[in-house]
Design an enzyme around this catalytic site. Sequence first.
Site, PDB file in Angstrom:
ATOM      1  N   ASN A  25      -6.243  -2.681   2.710  1.00 43.13           N
ATOM      2  CA  ASN A  25      -6.167  -4.130   2.852  1.00 43.13           C
ATOM      3  C   ASN A  25      -7.581  -4.673   3.007  1.00 43.13           C
ATOM      4  O   ASN A  25      -8.382  -4.120   3.761  1.00 43.13           O
ATOM      5  CB  ASN A  25      -5.357  -4.513   4.098  1.00 43.13           C
ATOM      6  CG  ASN A  25      -3.871  -4.358   3.892  1.00 43.13           C
ATOM      7  OD1 ASN A  25      -3.372  -4.360   2.776  1.00 43.13           O
ATOM      8  ND2 ASN A  25      -3.145  -4.230   4.985  1.00 43.13           N
TER       9      ASN A  25
ATOM     10  N   ARG B 105       0.831  -1.214   0.000  1.00 50.61           N
ATOM     11  CA  ARG B 105       0.000   0.000   0.000  1.00 50.61           C
ATOM     12  C   ARG B 105       0.859   1.255   0.000  1.00 50.61           C
ATOM     13  O   ARG B 105       0.581   2.210  -0.738  1.00 50.61           O
ATOM     14  CB  ARG B 105      -0.954   0.011   1.192  1.00 50.61           C
ATOM     15  CG  ARG B 105      -2.059  -1.032   1.085  1.00 50.61           C
ATOM     16  CD  ARG B 105      -2.942  -1.057   2.310  1.00 50.61           C
ATOM     17  NE  ARG B 105      -2.121  -1.338   3.479  1.00 50.61           N
ATOM     18  CZ  ARG B 105      -2.289  -0.786   4.684  1.00 50.61           C
ATOM     19  NH1 ARG B 105      -3.226   0.096   4.898  1.00 50.61           N
ATOM     20  NH2 ARG B 105      -1.499  -1.109   5.679  1.00 50.61           N
TER      21      ARG B 105
END
Length: 89
Positions: free
Chosen positions: A36, A18
């Site tokens: 997530n 990320r």
Amino acid sequence: MAAARFLVSGRVQGVGFRAATRGQARLLGLVGQAINLPDGRVEVRVWGLAERVDALERWLHVGPALARVDAVTRHAEEGAPEQVEFVID
């Protein structure tokens, strides 16, 4: 402005995916978010110039060094971005 939602599967959680996606998106001048998902995938929602969204999609197929990307699926995204930059949640 183009918009897309990507679902990235593989070893993409706990490997800086990320944060690296945020860095790449910011370099491309895109806004959006990466989160997530409970099933182990990462969801990336992004808005910006079409060629830059396409460039991020190509990058998502590789990801950062510690990641292993098995699949990237692209879906159309509706509406305007909720963010004014690229964020991770």
